[in-house]
Structure formats: C-alpha cells, structure tokens
Scaffold this motif. Structure first.
Motif, PDB file in Angstrom:
ATOM      1  N   MET A 104     108.450  63.589 -48.119  1.00  0.00           N
ATOM      2  CA  MET A 104     108.851  64.366 -46.912  1.00  0.00           C
ATOM      3  C   MET A 104     110.339  63.998 -46.514  1.00  0.00           C
ATOM      4  SD  MET A 104     105.218  64.894 -45.004  1.00  0.00           S
ATOM      5  CE  MET A 104     106.145  65.528 -43.929  1.00  0.00           C
ATOM      6  N   PRO A 105     110.976  64.576 -45.807  1.00  0.00           N
ATOM      7  CA  PRO A 105     112.389  64.190 -45.722  1.00  0.00           C
ATOM      8  C   PRO A 105     112.382  62.764 -44.972  1.00  0.00           C
ATOM      9  CG  PRO A 105     112.048  66.241 -44.413  1.00  0.00           C
ATOM     10  CD  PRO A 105     110.486  65.742 -45.006  1.00  0.00           C
ATOM     11  N   SER A 106     113.230  61.738 -45.423  1.00  0.00           N
ATOM     12  CA  SER A 106     113.208  60.525 -44.972  1.00  0.00           C
ATOM     13  C   SER A 106     114.407  60.408 -44.179  1.00  0.00           C
ATOM     14  CB  SER A 106     113.133  59.618 -46.186  1.00  0.00           C
ATOM     15  OG  SER A 106     114.477  59.425 -46.719  1.00  0.00           O
ATOM     16  N   ARG A 107     114.346  59.199 -43.404  1.00  0.00           N
ATOM     17  CA  ARG A 107     115.342  58.771 -42.415  1.00  0.00           C
ATOM     18  C   ARG A 107     115.356  57.246 -42.242  1.00  0.00           C
ATOM     19  NH1 ARG A 107     117.803  61.121 -38.182  1.00  0.00           N
ATOM     20  NH2 ARG A 107     117.803  59.818 -36.215  1.00  0.00           N
ATOM     21  N   SER A 108     116.268  56.560 -41.956  1.00  0.00           N
ATOM     22  CA  SER A 108     116.544  55.118 -41.789  1.00  0.00           C
ATOM     23  C   SER A 108     117.023  55.029 -40.607  1.00  0.00           C
ATOM     24  CB  SER A 108     117.428  54.432 -42.864  1.00  0.00           C
ATOM     25  OG  SER A 108     116.844  54.687 -44.399  1.00  0.00           O
ATOM     26  N   VAL A 109     116.346  53.796 -39.769  1.00  0.00           N
ATOM     27  CA  VAL A 109     116.859  53.314 -38.598  1.00  0.00           C
ATOM     28  C   VAL A 109     116.751  52.046 -38.237  1.00  0.00           C
ATOM     29  CG1 VAL A 109     116.266  53.488 -35.989  1.00  0.00           C
ATOM     30  CG2 VAL A 109     115.926  55.390 -37.348  1.00  0.00           C
ATOM     31  N   VAL A 110     117.785  51.405 -38.007  1.00  0.00           N
ATOM     32  CA  VAL A 110     117.964  49.994 -37.611  1.00  0.00           C
ATOM     33  C   VAL A 110     117.591  49.720 -36.408  1.00  0.00           C
ATOM     34  CG1 VAL A 110     119.338  47.952 -37.515  1.00  0.00           C
ATOM     35  CG2 VAL A 110     120.022  49.742 -39.300  1.00  0.00           C
ATOM     36  N   ALA A 111     116.369  48.834 -36.102  1.00  0.00           N
ATOM     37  CA  ALA A 111     115.891  48.820 -34.698  1.00  0.00           C
ATOM     38  C   ALA A 111     115.354  47.477 -34.536  1.00  0.00           C
ATOM     39  CB  ALA A 111     114.838  50.013 -34.285  1.00  0.00           C
ATOM     40  N   TYR A 112     115.339  46.926 -33.384  1.00  0.00           N
ATOM     41  CA  TYR A 112     114.561  45.655 -33.189  1.00  0.00           C
ATOM     42  C   TYR A 112     113.296  46.097 -32.655  1.00  0.00           C
ATOM     43  CZ  TYR A 112     115.459  46.078 -28.038  1.00  0.00           C
ATOM     44  OH  TYR A 112     115.457  46.458 -26.651  1.00  0.00           O
ATOM     45  N   LEU A 113     111.976  45.167 -33.084  1.00  0.00           N
ATOM     46  CA  LEU A 113     110.978  45.338 -32.318  1.00  0.00           C
ATOM     47  C   LEU A 113     110.598  43.983 -31.617  1.00  0.00           C
ATOM     48  CD1 LEU A 113     108.556  46.554 -35.250  1.00  0.00           C
ATOM     49  CD2 LEU A 113     109.893  47.975 -33.511  1.00  0.00           C
ATOM     50  N   GLU A 114     110.251  44.255 -30.493  1.00  0.00           N
ATOM     51  CA  GLU A 114     109.942  43.217 -29.518  1.00  0.00           C
ATOM     52  C   GLU A 114     108.640  43.259 -29.003  1.00  0.00           C
ATOM     53  OE1 GLU A 114     112.630  42.580 -26.086  1.00  0.00           O
ATOM     54  OE2 GLU A 114     112.039  40.676 -26.054  1.00  0.00           O
ATOM     55  N   CYS A 115     107.890  42.246 -29.294  1.00  0.00           N
ATOM     56  CA  CYS A 115     106.655  42.198 -28.272  1.00  0.00           C
ATOM     57  C   CYS A 115     106.684  42.358 -26.809  1.00  0.00           C
ATOM     58  CB  CYS A 115     105.756  40.974 -28.735  1.00  0.00           C
ATOM     59  SG  CYS A 115     104.243  40.918 -27.990  1.00  0.00           S
ATOM     60  N   ALA A 116     105.650  42.868 -26.296  1.00  0.00           N
ATOM     61  CA  ALA A 116     105.821  43.273 -24.935  1.00  0.00           C
ATOM     62  C   ALA A 116     105.779  41.854 -24.189  1.00  0.00           C
ATOM     63  CB  ALA A 116     104.669  44.034 -24.400  1.00  0.00           C
ATOM     64  N   GLY A 117     105.247  40.904 -24.768  1.00  0.00           N
ATOM     65  CA  GLY A 117     104.614  39.383 -24.417  1.00  0.00           C
ATOM     66  C   GLY A 117     105.729  38.474 -24.635  1.00  0.00           C
ATOM     67  N   ASN A 118     106.931  38.735 -25.463  1.00  0.00           N
ATOM     68  CA  ASN A 118     108.171  37.927 -25.777  1.00  0.00           C
ATOM     69  C   ASN A 118     108.461  37.314 -24.513  1.00  0.00           C
ATOM     70  OD1 ASN A 118     109.769  36.707 -27.552  1.00  0.00           O
ATOM     71  ND2 ASN A 118     111.199  37.980 -27.312  1.00  0.00           N
ATOM     72  N   TRP A 119     108.764  35.939 -24.307  1.00  0.00           N
ATOM     73  CA  TRP A 119     109.130  35.184 -23.190  1.00  0.00           C
ATOM     74  C   TRP A 119     108.131  34.707 -22.402  1.00  0.00           C
ATOM     75  CZ3 TRP A 119     114.728  36.642 -21.069  1.00  0.00           C
ATOM     76  CH2 TRP A 119     115.759  36.617 -22.088  1.00  0.00           C
ATOM     77  N   ARG A 120     106.846  35.459 -22.457  1.00  0.00           N
ATOM     78  CA  ARG A 120     105.916  35.100 -21.668  1.00  0.00           C
ATOM     79  C   ARG A 120     105.629  33.590 -21.220  1.00  0.00           C
ATOM     80  NH1 ARG A 120     101.365  37.042 -24.692  1.00  0.00           N
ATOM     81  NH2 ARG A 120     101.551  38.898 -23.547  1.00  0.00           N
ATOM     82  N   SER A 121     106.000  32.526 -22.091  1.00  0.00           N
ATOM     83  CA  SER A 121     105.696  31.335 -21.716  1.00  0.00           C
ATOM     84  C   SER A 121     106.699  30.789 -20.578  1.00  0.00           C
ATOM     85  CB  SER A 121     105.715  30.291 -22.854  1.00  0.00           C
ATOM     86  OG  SER A 121     107.241  30.125 -23.230  1.00  0.00           O
ATOM     87  N   PHE A 122     107.642  31.336 -20.370  1.00  0.00           N
ATOM     88  CA  PHE A 122     108.575  31.302 -19.315  1.00  0.00           C
ATOM     89  C   PHE A 122     108.033  31.472 -17.791  1.00  0.00           C
ATOM     90  CE2 PHE A 122     111.185  31.559 -23.295  1.00  0.00           C
ATOM     91  CZ  PHE A 122     111.601  30.331 -23.335  1.00  0.00           C
ATOM     92  N   PHE A 123     107.115  32.311 -17.850  1.00  0.00           N
ATOM     93  CA  PHE A 123     106.749  32.725 -16.293  1.00  0.00           C
ATOM     94  C   PHE A 123     105.956  31.182 -15.850  1.00  0.00           C
ATOM     95  CE2 PHE A 123     106.350  37.232 -17.303  1.00  0.00           C
ATOM     96  CZ  PHE A 123     107.063  37.486 -16.003  1.00  0.00           C
ATOM     97  N   GLY A 124     105.229  30.614 -16.686  1.00  0.00           N
ATOM     98  CA  GLY A 124     104.862  29.274 -16.200  1.00  0.00           C
ATOM     99  C   GLY A 124     105.766  28.036 -16.372  1.00  0.00           C
ATOM    100  N   ARG A 125     106.606  28.142 -17.649  1.00  0.00           N
ATOM    101  CA  ARG A 125     107.648  26.859 -17.817  1.00  0.00           C
ATOM    102  C   ARG A 125     108.551  26.990 -16.786  1.00  0.00           C
ATOM    103  NH1 ARG A 125     108.368  28.004 -24.058  1.00  0.00           N
ATOM    104  NH2 ARG A 125     109.404  26.030 -24.044  1.00  0.00           N
TER     105      ARG A 125
END
Ligand SMILES: Nc1nc2c(c(=O)[nH]1)N[C@H]1C(S)=C(S)[C@@H](COP(=O)(O)O)O[C@H]1N2
Ligand SMILES: [Mo]
Length: 427
Positions: free
Chosen positions: A152-173
C-alpha cells in the motif's frame, strides 16, 4: 459501550463450545484480555478448552495493568520482558530507560530506544501475521498480511515517541508528591524515522463507514494492550502503521512486524505488535482511557469525564531536558552542555537556560533543523565553576507555547513539564 470494553458478563453466559460460534468465543476471550495472537495459538494447540482455561486464568477484566504501570506478574516469574541488550539502559522491572547523555544525533538508534512493555515482548512470525480490521463501522472484517500492508502507499515520518509518564519520578523527587507508576527519569522518550502505511489508507480499504467514531488499536502481546483513537486522529495522514524504524524492520521490542505511530500523542497510542483494529460507531472505553492514561486529581473533576475516572490524555506537553545524568558530575572549566527540546504543538523555535538563582534566561543554540513531530537538539557554553549548581532549560515553540513554572499534581504522574532544576556537581 462497545464490545471492546472489558465487559463483565456473568459466568452463566459463558459460551459452550458446541452451541456458540468461534466469533463469539473470540469476543469472550477478548473481553478476558486475551490477544488475537494468543487466542489463535491456544485454539490451535488445545482447542476451545485451552482458550476457556486461559480466560479463567486471566480472570474478568483482563490482566492489563492499571495506571500504576506496575510490573507484569509473568515477568516476575523470570521471563525476560525484552529482547534487546539492556546494558546501555537504566533498567526498570519491565522497561528500559534511555540515558539521554548516551545520544549523539537527531535520531535515537534502535538499540538505544527506550522500551515500555506491559507484558513480555512477543516473537511474531511475519509470514503468519495478519492484521484484522473489524467492528460495526466496517461492512465486514478484513485481514491484511504484512506483504499486503507493504504494497500500500507508504510514508515516512520523523517523530519522537514519549511515554505519558516520562519525568514521573520528579513529582516525588522535586515536588514532594509521589505519583504512582514506574519512576521514569527523563529517558522514556526517543526520536526515530518511521515508515509505513497511513492508518487512514487501511481504514479506507476496509470500507470505514460514515458513522465511525472510535478506532481501537490492539496489540498481540499477552495483555492485548489497546487504546482507542478518535476517527479524526486515526485518519490523519501522519498517523502511521509503521513496519520500519530508522530504515530497518521494526525490532521485536518496538512492535515487529507492525505498530501504530501517532505523532505528538502520548506513546501509549503507538500500539506495538498491532494485530487488531476495531472501528466502532460508538465511543470505546477500555482500561487505557478510563483508569490509566487519564488525569486524576483535584483539577480534574471525574464526573466530567464519565465513564473515565479523569480526562483521557491525548497530546504530550512541551518540554526540554539536558542530556546529562541526574545528578550530573562534570569537571570545572569551559564546557558545552547539550539537550533535547520537543513540543507536540509546533516546531521548537527557541530554547533558554538559566543557572542557579539567576533570574535571567540565556538563549541556547539550536543545532538541528526544525522538523515537524521531531525533537530539536540544543547546546550552550557554560563556564563551569566548582561547586553544586542547578541548571534549568525552557523550550518555546513556533506557536508561542512554553513550559509552565508549575503543574497541578495528578495521581499517576503524567505530563510533568516544568523547567527541571537539573543538579550539576562541578569538581
Ligand atoms: N502492544 C503494546 N503496545 C504498546 C505498549 C505495550 O505494552 N503493548 N506500551 C505502550 C506505551 S505505554 C509506550 S510508552 C510505548 C513505548 O514504545 P517503545 O517500547 O517502542 O519505546 O508503547 C506503547 N505501545
Ligand atoms: Mo507509556
């Protein structure tokens, strides 16, 4: 509620294997958290009895984790949750975190890309792989092989993926309020070039009907991790079903042979080992948009979002982070500090930094091009004087968004994006 919800049904309505169709057995298994792949495997090896006993073992509601993102029990029994070499990573029970200090260029190499698994990485035979598209807003279910997807028609995308919980530990720290879930630092993020077929092309091929509202994407891992996308986002040309990552086949840990990639949205929408799509004329409510990946806290009155317990998270937030260990230890003298900035809303147009208690923000150099959906690298010179320091960075995007000085607490610790006070010890 659609059939995709982890619907509870009384034991008496359990399908008996002579009177009920396979389709119904599949629905029943699915509501018990079995993936399509595991269902097919069990049916082949032990027949209906094997499927039913697996449903018993998993229990009502499935084995998918809640927002706590706790380790999966099957991993505690000794199963290796990932395939790749974990040495370069910060290791969590089921997840691998990328030390940003180990990254050189714009794209994160596949073997350094963070891994977030709710169940061990499944090994999938590409020749037997089928993507099933079903639901009440397509005329009939269809199945596509990997070869068909690639034609099927293809496409390339440069994209970052980031977890919703990235940086979570800093709430506590940093903020004194510990959030529940895996204690990520700054490394639950990576940026890659993804190649595949737009999800919209696949939905069109399946004959998506005009009454479609939600599109559930489900994986073949043992928890059949899934999340619904609203039709509009599913049809966006940059929402891909990717089969390549940085020019190679997707590695097993990143969803081989096919994953969704939803740029700008929290990475729990980017479903790995994608093997089932349900197109529904109604809103679909599952664990990942009712109790996990939702904002629960004083600022988000729950009744507003029923049946979800809080506002389901869609887009990420604008952030910047230094590519340094936490705390960083460096030698005194002239130095160049580097980092990454990203926004789901627009390209990064400026990054600023400030030292200790100085009130003035200084401008950093942007050292990679502005690419929609990608992160942007920055650096700045610093004359490091001996002692304990704190350096903050702040990203600004082309739409004028920037990082706030405060964010309200949410119980699962999602989306934190204040300018982090990065501790730097200079000797
Ligand atoms: N099938 C499946 N897809 C999944 C997950 C999962 O556990 N199973 N985790 C999600 C989450 S929470 C994140 S942050 C990203 C992580 O992608 P990565 O492991 O390729 O970095 O995958 C998403 N897709
Ligand atoms: Mo995640």
């Amino acid at each position: 509620m659609s059939t995709a919800s982890s619907g509870r049904r009384p034991a008496s309505s359990r399908p008996g294997h002579e009177s009920r169709s396979l389709e119904e057995l599949w629905r029943f298994s699915r509501s018990h958290g079995l993936s399509r792949r595991r269902f097919v495997q069990l049916l082949a090896s032990g027949g209906v009895a094997a499927v039913l006993s697996a449903c018993d073992a998993v229990g009502e509601g499935g084995e998918q984790n809640s927002g706590a993102e706790a380790p999966n029990p099957s991993v505690a029994q000794g199963e290796r949750p990932w395939v790749k070499d974990p040495t370069p990573f910060v290791q969590h029970p089921t997840n691998l975190e990328t030390p940003l200090a180990s990254l050189e260029g714009l794209l994160t190499p596949n073997d350094l890309f963070f891994v977030r698994n709710h169940a061990p990485t499944p090994r999938i035979d590409a020749s037997a792989y089928r993507l099933r598209i079903e639901g009440n807003a397509v005329p009939e279910p269809i199945e596509l092989s990997l070869a068909e997807l690639k034609s099927m028609p293809s496409r390339s995308v440069v994209a970052y993926l980031e977890c919703a919980g990235n940086w979570r530990s800093f709430f506590g720290r940093l903020l004194g309020q510990t959030a529940s879930g895996g204690p990520w630092g700054t490394g639950a993020i990576g940026c890659a070039e993804w190649t595949g077929v737009p999800l919209g092309e696949v939905l069109t091929r399946a004959g998506v009907e005009s009454n479609a509202v939600d599109v559930l994407l489900a994986g073949a891992d043992d928890v059949a991790f899934s999340r619904p996308l609203p039709l509009e986002k599913a049809m966006h040309p940059d929402t891909l079903l990717a089969y390549e990552m940085n020019g190679e086949d997707l590695p097993p840990d990143h969803g081989y042979p096919v994953r969704s990639v939803v740029p700008g949205w929290v990475a729990s929408n980017s479903i790995k080992w994608l093997d089932r799509i349900e197109v529904s004329s109604e809103n679909i409510w599952v664990r990942t948009n009712t109790s996990s990946y939702v904002l629960i806290g004083a600022e988000w009155p729950p009744e507003q979002y029923a049946p979800a317990e809080g506002g389901p998270i869609t887009t990420q937030t604008i952030k910047s982070a230094l590519a340094l260990d936490w705390p960083a230890r460096i030698e005194a003298g002239p130095t160049v500090l580097r980092g990454f900035a990203h926004s789901p809303h627009a390209v990064i147009s400026r990054v600023e930094w400030r030292l200790d208690d100085e009130t003035q923000w200084n401008e950093a150099r942007l050292v990679s091009p502005p690419i929609e959906h990608a992160w942007r690298r920055f650096e700045f010179d610093w004359e490091a004087a001996a002692g304990s320091h704190v350096i903050r960075t702040r990203a600004i995007d082309a739409s004028g968004n920037t990082q706030p000085d405060e964010v309200p607490f949410n119980e699962s610790g999602y989306l934190l994006n204040i300018p982090l006070p990065h501790p730097v010890e200079v000797a």
